[in-house]
Scaffold this motif. Structure first.
Motif, PDB file in Angstrom:
ATOM      1  N   CYS A 111       0.856  -1.186   0.000  1.00  0.00           N
ATOM      2  CA  CYS A 111       0.000   0.000   0.000  1.00  0.00           C
ATOM      3  C   CYS A 111       0.894   1.238   0.000  1.00  0.00           C
ATOM      4  O   CYS A 111       1.597   1.513   0.974  1.00  0.00           O
ATOM      5  CB  CYS A 111      -0.917   0.001   1.223  1.00  0.00           C
ATOM      6  SG  CYS A 111      -2.055   1.406   1.257  1.00  0.00           S
TER       7      CYS A 111
ATOM      8  N   LYS B 191      -7.348  -1.132   3.358  1.00  0.00           N
ATOM      9  CA  LYS B 191      -5.970  -1.584   3.175  1.00  0.00           C
ATOM     10  C   LYS B 191      -5.859  -3.089   3.424  1.00  0.00           C
ATOM     11  O   LYS B 191      -6.434  -3.615   4.377  1.00  0.00           O
ATOM     12  CB  LYS B 191      -5.032  -0.846   4.133  1.00  0.00           C
ATOM     13  CG  LYS B 191      -4.888   0.645   3.856  1.00  0.00           C
ATOM     14  CD  LYS B 191      -3.900   1.261   4.827  1.00  0.00           C
ATOM     15  CE  LYS B 191      -3.734   2.750   4.582  1.00  0.00           C
ATOM     16  NZ  LYS B 191      -2.739   3.360   5.507  1.00  0.00           N
TER      17      LYS B 191
ATOM     18  N   TYR C 222      -3.190   4.634  -1.460  1.00  0.00           N
ATOM     19  CA  TYR C 222      -4.147   5.185  -0.484  1.00  0.00           C
ATOM     20  C   TYR C 222      -3.961   6.682  -0.340  1.00  0.00           C
ATOM     21  O   TYR C 222      -2.851   7.173  -0.150  1.00  0.00           O
ATOM     22  CB  TYR C 222      -3.945   4.516   0.882  1.00  0.00           C
ATOM     23  CG  TYR C 222      -4.663   5.209   2.020  1.00  0.00           C
ATOM     24  CD1 TYR C 222      -6.057   5.153   2.124  1.00  0.00           C
ATOM     25  CD2 TYR C 222      -3.950   5.932   2.975  1.00  0.00           C
ATOM     26  CE1 TYR C 222      -6.714   5.793   3.160  1.00  0.00           C
ATOM     27  CE2 TYR C 222      -4.606   6.573   4.014  1.00  0.00           C
ATOM     28  CZ  TYR C 222      -5.986   6.499   4.104  1.00  0.00           C
ATOM     29  OH  TYR C 222      -6.643   7.148   5.123  1.00  0.00           O
TER      30      TYR C 222
ATOM     31  N   SER D 282       1.510   5.250   0.020  1.00  0.00           N
ATOM     32  CA  SER D 282       0.846   6.449   0.501  1.00  0.00           C
ATOM     33  C   SER D 282       1.887   7.523   0.765  1.00  0.00           C
ATOM     34  O   SER D 282       3.094   7.243   0.814  1.00  0.00           O
ATOM     35  CB  SER D 282       0.045   6.154   1.776  1.00  0.00           C
ATOM     36  OG  SER D 282      -0.759   7.275   2.128  1.00  0.00           O
TER      37      SER D 282
END
Length: 370
Positions: A94, A177, A133, A96
């Motif tokens: 993920c 997530k 994200y 970010s």
């Protein structure tokens, strides 16, 4: 304890700037502003056809390192190296930004503006699913210039290009997530710190060696991003035949170069090419002009300085990592000095320059006697 030490080691870096690699330093008419437009601290300026870095304003956020196509900016811990380490033990990656990320589980970049398919390729090479994200309301109050539509656009084009193989999912809620916090062992810690220590020692040695200073004659080395793309194609050859959209090709800085018949091998394009994608080689009785697409960063310098070259959109990646012969010309003796020159050239470059100087002196002499 080990995880805390590992995190501190992972995020410690310092910015180094190699201005000789900058496209504005290589070609005075180039208009690249990727770093200066994105810098949130306004520490970078591209004025008077050169790069100016105000170290006192720099916050070492690292965004310029992700955006620069010629590796002008370098972190002590390289960005793709940090991605590699962040993927340890991950089932899903993920990505970010540093403002919204969970440090113990997410892959952190300075800003989502820094993301491109190449930054995600370490995960693709490990067949790790990728998520991006971000919370739109958080980006509205940020001092980074993040273009949401640009991210959505290239993600959609990448998903179309890669088919079902390497899909990227954009999420806006933390509960979506799928990644899990990584757990570092002593072995992970020592392996990583040993690697970082080696990098630091090499950096100190290279900085202390004045003979290793980079000049404008040095070609920009192949970037790690290109190495990842090349490895991805080698591991997944089916991607080569996929249609490449013009937008995705421009994002990845991919193109091909064609040459017209009236090219005279003046060497201007090869001399100014920052990466060495264009080069002239002398065979036994001919000159050959080669193009290596894998080295080309689509900077546009060659087509700007030479009317005999044309840029063309890359449709697929089938021949992207293959060197192509653009033109070959027989070598004939120069009428003035006998040195070999390409077929069709009136004189060699030395004799041509001498002839132009004589014309200039004759013109000045005539003006003085008028």
């Amino acid at each position: 304890m080990w995880q805390s030490l590992f995190q501190k080691t992972l995020h410690k870096f310092s910015l180094q700037v190699e201005q000789a690699y900058c496209l504005r330093e290589r070609y005075k008419h180039h208009d690249c502003r990727l770093c200066s437009d994105a810098c949130p601290a306004k520490a970078l300026k591209t004025e008077a056809h050169s790069l100016q870095w105000d170290k006192s304003k720099c916050t070492e956020c690292g965004l310029c390192c992700y955006l620069c196509p010629t590796q002008v900016f370098r972190l002590e811990a390289e960005q793709l190296q940090k991605v590699e380490q962040a993927l340890l033990g991950k089932e899903t990656a993920c990505f970010s930004c540093q403002k919204q990320a969970a440090p113990e589980s997410d892959v952190i970049v300075p800003c989502l503006e820094a993301l491109s398919p190449e930054i995600l390729m370490p995960a693709f090479l490990r067949n790790i699913p990728v998520q991006i994200y971000w919370q739109p309301e958080c980006c509205q109050s940020c001092n980074f210039s993040f273009h949401q539509e640009k991210l959505r656009g290239w993600v959609a084009q990448w998903n179309c290009f890669s088919g079902n193989r390497f899909q990227v999912e954009i999420i806006h809620r933390p509960e979506l997530k799928k990644n899990k916090p990584r757990d570092f062992s002593r072995r992970d810690f020592f392996a990583f710190t040993k690697k970082q220590l080696t990098v630091k020692v090499r950096s100190l040695l290279s900085d202390s060696d004045s003979s290793s200073e980079i000049s404008l004659q040095n070609k920009v080395p192949l970037s790690p991003k290109r190495v990842y793309l090349k490895n991805l194609l080698q591991k997944n050859p089916e991607l080569r035949a996929q249609n490449l959209s013009p937008q995705l090709a421009r994002l990845l800085r991919l193109c091909t170069i064609n040459v017209k018949e009236d090219c005279n091998f003046c060497d201007r394009c090869t001399a100014l090419c920052p990466t060495g994608a264009l080069r002239i080689a002398a065979a036994e009785s001919s000159l050959q002009l080669f193009f290596e697409p894998v080295k080309c960063i689509d900077c546009g310098i060659c087509t700007a300085v030479c009317p005999h070259l044309e840029r063309e959109e890359l449709q697929t990646l089938e021949q992207w990592d293959c060197t192509s012969l653009l033109k070959e010309s027989k070598l004939l003796p120069c009428p003035a000095c006998g040195e070999p020159v390409p077929e069709g050239a009136a004189l060699c470059q030395k004799c041509q320059a001498q002839q132009e100087q004589e014309k200039l002196f004759t013109s000045l002499n005539n003006d003085l006697w008028l």
